[in-house]
Design an enzyme around this catalytic site. Structure first.
Site, mmCIF file in Angstrom:
data_model
loop_
_atom_site.group_PDB
_atom_site.id
_atom_site.type_symbol
_atom_site.label_atom_id
_atom_site.label_comp_id
_atom_site.label_asym_id
_atom_site.label_seq_id
_atom_site.Cartn_x
_atom_site.Cartn_y
_atom_site.Cartn_z
ATOM 1 C CE1 TYR A 12 0.758 0.493 4.515
ATOM 2 C CE2 TYR A 12 -0.007 -1.772 4.392
ATOM 3 C CZ TYR A 12 0.631 -0.758 5.078
ATOM 4 O OH TYR A 12 1.153 -1.007 6.317
ATOM 5 C CE LYS A 13 4.470 1.620 4.537
ATOM 6 N NZ LYS A 13 5.243 0.762 5.414
HETATM 7 C C1 LIG Z 1 4.658 0.012 6.395
HETATM 8 C C2 LIG Z 1 5.619 -0.969 6.972
HETATM 9 C C3 LIG Z 1 5.186 -2.220 7.395
HETATM 10 C C4 LIG Z 1 3.717 -2.550 7.365
HETATM 11 O O1 LIG Z 1 3.383 -3.728 7.986
HETATM 12 P P1 LIG Z 1 1.876 -4.264 7.924
HETATM 13 O O2 LIG Z 1 1.918 -5.519 8.670
HETATM 14 O O3 LIG Z 1 1.533 -4.462 6.476
HETATM 15 O O4 LIG Z 1 1.003 -3.230 8.559
HETATM 16 C C5 LIG Z 1 6.125 -3.114 7.859
HETATM 17 N N1 LIG Z 1 7.437 -2.796 7.894
HETATM 18 C C6 LIG Z 1 7.880 -1.586 7.502
HETATM 19 C C7 LIG Z 1 9.335 -1.273 7.548
HETATM 20 C C8 LIG Z 1 6.985 -0.638 7.036
HETATM 21 O O5 LIG Z 1 7.415 0.560 6.660
#
Ligand SMILES: *Cc1c(COP(=O)(O)O)cnc(C)c1O
Length: 408
Positions: free
Chosen positions: A220-221
């Site tokens: 989602y990024k």
């Molecule tokens: C955004 C992000 C996540 C997201 O984890 P989810 O389990 O999908 O919420 C994990 N690790 C890093 C380094 C992130 O920036």
């Protein structure tokens, strides 16, 4: 003094990626500098979701698992992500969240390093990465060890089973040398798991070139899959035979539709599937990934560096009172810049009120992200000039900007 506004106009005119902004539903007057937290909505996504819902689900019903190829979606989208991170198509599968994939792959790595229990990471890593190690430690399966960046290589001793690092740091934007640290870990007999959440779609990643063992990444990024989009998991081909992970759900079974009483893992990364894939979210993710691969990672990286370099230089000249804590050299950082200020939260709120969206990371970081597919140089200049105005006018001191929302 450079005329940064004119420079931004010149760069936007010359930008070969400028036409892709129209592929996203973004207001023209919005400077969206938070695509590193939640990517923008691709224009094609609503129609795709509508089609999946009305046609594939509504009309096709259960037959769509076969006729609409729902069952292959995790592998199909994984194969499309592969060229963005230097992986082979059969080394990536889309499933679950980044956190859950971390659990599966930390466990897999520990099972491949008999007698070793230490998972080495850095203090200040993204919280979920550290918390997932803690969970395994609570079960007696892992032992957490943290070392500062410059001490990681020294901390790699004979007890370390796995080095778990986030390639681009979420707060500082600093990027690890993946090849160097992977080699150091291997030299110490350890495996490596890279979290690519802030890397995929924005910076060069060559998992196989670096010899990486495992990786996870976020949908989602920079991949624009939508809020809570599934993540992905990478396992290097050479580990496919020995792969073993504890979330042995039926979708990771070699023959799920035999409904056997006994678990037999599917070959390769298919074993990383646990439950039924979320078809609506994965379909949205596919649209976002198609957009990124259509532009191509080299062009994305090039523009990302131009955007962040433009902003760094303009900020340094216009607002020296906001020190940049990200590395100066574009090759050593991700697609973001982080600035320190005691009132970073208020500054961020005042910026948002002016339709410049960045974000705040506790305790004192204002973060600006540069999603290269849709950010314009004019957006970067607006962030700098609005910030200067907000600081000079004292507008950030308005009481409403100090009220903290649940999500920052
Ligand atoms: C955004 C992000 C996540 C997201 O984890 P989810 O389990 O999908 O919420 C994990 N690790 C890093 C380094 C992130 O920036």
């Amino acid at each position: 003094m450079t005329d940064w506004k004119a420079e931004a106009e010149r760069l936007d005119k010359a930008d070969p990626l400028a036409r892709y902004r129209g592929d996203f539903l973004l207001d023209d007057d919005l400077a969206y500098l938070d695509g590193n937290s939640l990517g923008a909505l691709p224009r094609a996504t609503p129609a795709r979701i509508e089609g999946v819902v009305q046609e594939e689900w509504g009309k096709g019903l259960i037959s769509s698992w076969n006729t609409a190829n729902w069952i292959d979606l995790p592998q199909r989208v994984g194969a499309k992500i592969a060229p963005l991170v230097g992986a082979h198509e059969n080394e990536i599968v889309v499933a679950d969240s980044v956190s859950v994939n971390l659990f599966k792959l930390i466990s897999a790595a520990l099972s491949m390093r008999d007698g070793r229990k230490v998972v080495l990471s850095e203090p200040g890593n993204f919280p979920t990465d550290l918390y997932m190690i803690d969970g395994l430690e609570g079960q007696g399966l892992a032992q957490r060890r943290l070392a500062e960046r410059d001490g990681i290589e020294a901390a790699l001793d004979n007890d370390v089973a796995l080095l778990l690092l986030t390639h681009v740091h979420y707060k500082s934007g600093e990027m690890f040398d993946m090849a160097r640290l992977t080699k150091a870990a291997h030299d110490a007999g350890a495996l490596v798991l890279w979290d690519l959440s802030h890397s995929v779609g924005a910076v060069p990643v060559d998992l196989n070139g670096a010899g990486a063992d495992f990786a996870v990444g976020c949908g989602y990024k920079y991949l624009n899959g939508g809020p809570g989009a599934p993540g992905f998991a990478f396992v290097a081909q050479r580990h496919h035979d020995g792969l073993q992970q504890p979330l042995s759900g039926w979708m990771g079974h070699a023959k799920p539709f035999e409904f056997s009483d006994d678990y037999r893992p599917a070959p390769g990364v298919d074993q990383l599937l646990c439950g039924t894939p979320p078809i609506l979210s994965m379909s949205a993710l596919e649209v976002g990934v198609d957009l990124m691969t259509g532009i191509g990672i080299d062009a994305l990286v090039k523009k990302s560096r131009q955007l962040s370099e433009f902003t760094r230089a303009a900020m340094a000249q216009a607002l020296p009172e906001l020190p940049c804590i990200s590395p100066d050299e574009p090759e050593r950082r991700g697609s973001q810049l982080s600035f320190r200020h005691d009132h970073a939260y208020e500054l961020c709120q005042a910026l948002i009120a002016r339709k410049v969206i960045g974000d705040f990371r506790a305790p004192d970081i204002l973060r600006l992200g540069f999603a290269p597919a849709y950010v314009r140089f004019a957006d970067c200049w607006r962030a700098v000039s609005e910030l200067r105005d907000i600081l000079e006018s004292g507008e950030w001191q308005k009481a409403e900007y100090a009220e903290r929302a649940p999500v920052t």
